[in-house]
Design a protein around this motif. Sequence first.
Motif, PDB file in Angstrom:
ATOM      1  N   HIS A 165       0.820  -1.212   0.000  1.00 17.77           N
ATOM      2  CA  HIS A 165       0.000   0.000   0.000  1.00 17.77           C
ATOM      3  C   HIS A 165       0.855   1.264   0.000  1.00 17.77           C
ATOM      4  O   HIS A 165       0.450   2.284  -0.548  1.00 17.77           O
ATOM      5  N   GLY A 166       2.004   1.216   0.645  1.00 16.98           N
ATOM      6  CA  GLY A 166       2.750   2.437   0.921  1.00 16.98           C
ATOM      7  C   GLY A 166       2.381   2.957   2.290  1.00 16.98           C
ATOM      8  O   GLY A 166       1.364   2.575   2.875  1.00 16.98           O
ATOM      9  N   ALA A 167       3.218   3.824   2.831  1.00 19.15           N
ATOM     10  CA  ALA A 167       3.004   4.314   4.192  1.00 19.15           C
ATOM     11  C   ALA A 167       2.760   5.815   4.200  1.00 19.15           C
ATOM     12  O   ALA A 167       3.335   6.561   3.407  1.00 19.15           O
ATOM     13  N   GLY A 168       1.898   6.237   5.119  1.00 18.43           N
ATOM     14  CA  GLY A 168       1.651   7.660   5.293  1.00 18.43           C
ATOM     15  C   GLY A 168       1.054   8.298   4.045  1.00 18.43           C
ATOM     16  O   GLY A 168       0.129   7.776   3.432  1.00 18.43           O
ATOM     17  N   SER A 169       1.629   9.445   3.665  1.00 16.63           N
ATOM     18  CA  SER A 169       1.114  10.192   2.513  1.00 16.63           C
ATOM     19  C   SER A 169       1.757   9.765   1.202  1.00 16.63           C
ATOM     20  O   SER A 169       1.498  10.351   0.160  1.00 16.63           O
ATOM     21  N   LYS A 170       2.607   8.721   1.251  1.00 19.89           N
ATOM     22  CA  LYS A 170       3.309   8.274   0.049  1.00 19.89           C
ATOM     23  C   LYS A 170       2.839   6.871  -0.336  1.00 19.89           C
ATOM     24  O   LYS A 170       3.374   5.867   0.142  1.00 19.89           O
ATOM     25  N   PRO A 171       1.849   6.771  -1.210  1.00 22.71           N
ATOM     26  CA  PRO A 171       1.375   5.447  -1.615  1.00 22.71           C
ATOM     27  C   PRO A 171       2.407   4.719  -2.471  1.00 22.71           C
ATOM     28  O   PRO A 171       3.176   5.346  -3.193  1.00 22.71           O
ATOM     29  N   ASN A 172       2.399   3.404  -2.359  1.00 25.52           N
ATOM     30  CA  ASN A 172       3.338   2.584  -3.128  1.00 25.52           C
ATOM     31  C   ASN A 172       2.872   2.441  -4.578  1.00 25.52           C
ATOM     32  O   ASN A 172       1.680   2.339  -4.855  1.00 25.52           O
ATOM     33  N   SER A 173       3.821   2.417  -5.490  1.00 25.01           N
ATOM     34  CA  SER A 173       3.469   2.284  -6.910  1.00 25.01           C
ATOM     35  C   SER A 173       4.316   1.231  -7.617  1.00 25.01           C
ATOM     36  O   SER A 173       4.394   1.218  -8.840  1.00 25.01           O
ATOM     37  N   THR A 174       4.949   0.337  -6.854  1.00 21.50           N
ATOM     38  CA  THR A 174       5.805  -0.676  -7.476  1.00 21.50           C
ATOM     39  C   THR A 174       5.623  -2.037  -6.812  1.00 21.50           C
ATOM     40  O   THR A 174       5.184  -2.140  -5.663  1.00 21.50           O
ATOM     41  N   VAL A 175       5.976  -3.072  -7.562  1.00 13.68           N
ATOM     42  CA  VAL A 175       6.179  -4.417  -7.018  1.00 13.68           C
ATOM     43  C   VAL A 175       7.683  -4.641  -6.982  1.00 13.68           C
ATOM     44  O   VAL A 175       8.372  -4.438  -7.985  1.00 13.68           O
ATOM     45  N   LYS A 176       8.194  -5.038  -5.828  1.00 15.88           N
ATOM     46  CA  LYS A 176       9.632  -5.242  -5.678  1.00 15.88           C
ATOM     47  C   LYS A 176       9.970  -6.721  -5.800  1.00 15.88           C
ATOM     48  O   LYS A 176       9.213  -7.589  -5.357  1.00 15.88           O
ATOM     49  N   LYS A 177      11.152  -6.990  -6.385  1.00 13.97           N
ATOM     50  CA  LYS A 177      11.613  -8.361  -6.593  1.00 13.97           C
ATOM     51  C   LYS A 177      12.828  -8.622  -5.697  1.00 13.97           C
ATOM     52  O   LYS A 177      13.752  -7.808  -5.629  1.00 13.97           O
ATOM     53  N   TYR A 178      12.818  -9.777  -5.015  1.00 17.36           N
ATOM     54  CA  TYR A 178      13.892 -10.141  -4.101  1.00 17.36           C
ATOM     55  C   TYR A 178      14.420 -11.529  -4.433  1.00 17.36           C
ATOM     56  O   TYR A 178      13.661 -12.411  -4.863  1.00 17.36           O
TER      57      TYR A 178
END
Length: 319
Positions: A204-217
Amino acid sequence: MLKKWAFFIFSLVQIVWLAGCTENSLEPIERNQNFIASLNIQEPSLDFIDEQGNVIATWLFDKAYSGAILLGQDHVLLYGHQLNEIDVYTLSTGKKLYSKKVQVGTTNAYYVENKKQFFITNSKTNTVTSFDEKGNELATQKLGNYPMSMAAYKDKLYVINYKDTKLSVLNIDNLKIEQEWPIQKSSHGIAILEETNELWIGGHGAGSKPNSTVKKYDLTTGEEHGEIEMPLMPVGLTKTKDSVLVVSHGHNKLYVTDFDGNVKWQQEVGANPFVVNQFKDYIVVAGYDDHTLYFIKEGQVKKTVDVGNGAFQLLVREE
């Protein structure tokens, strides 16, 4: 008079017993019936739908279930974040098999077929606990803040701590923590790609900065391999035999990628979707706000199915 009173008591006991049986009995689902089931959480219910888009049964509940998983082919486990027990039903009879007391705060449940075990995370105790199929507790482990998304691969259980900045890697048999990887806070949604030895995470992202990516590990070391742009708030990930399906509920988008992370196509679909799955030849997206399942084939919505309010999870059984 004594005989009449005894008969009244006996009759009352029978009525209560029959009422209890009726309460716990739902419409059976035939063992050879393929289905996709939508768990709806605003007015708790479970809709079972065949590949033609027909609703074959609807189970209505009087408990505030917030999640469900299939245990093998003939059982479904239901849980709720505010409930102090889980319930397991047999699909082919529609009857409750058993209930198991748990602590309030269940965030997720996950079943591992080859172990015949299920795992439950809890946000109040910040733990994950393993159970056998009969509901017997096997092991428990303290984790980070608000453990939720889970996935398993070989002898490892991967758990995202939603309100924390770490992912926990556990030995699946004894739940001992073997590694902890740094991740973004409010990460949610997980998929394992053995073809590339990677684990993908949305959020989702935290605070006022929503997430816009899927991360690969890297699946072994936890090293970050890069990220895929998927605005906004990609939280539902499902791996198929040749693709990864991702829904971003912030922009009502479905993304379909190859295993290298290249987006093959994308489509706006549903209202506030949280989950996507594959059922037969269809990609199915659940719209949480419009209470609709979208059956997508070859990049086009082929049919829609109305379900209960708040479609939040999709369970698939294919014989």
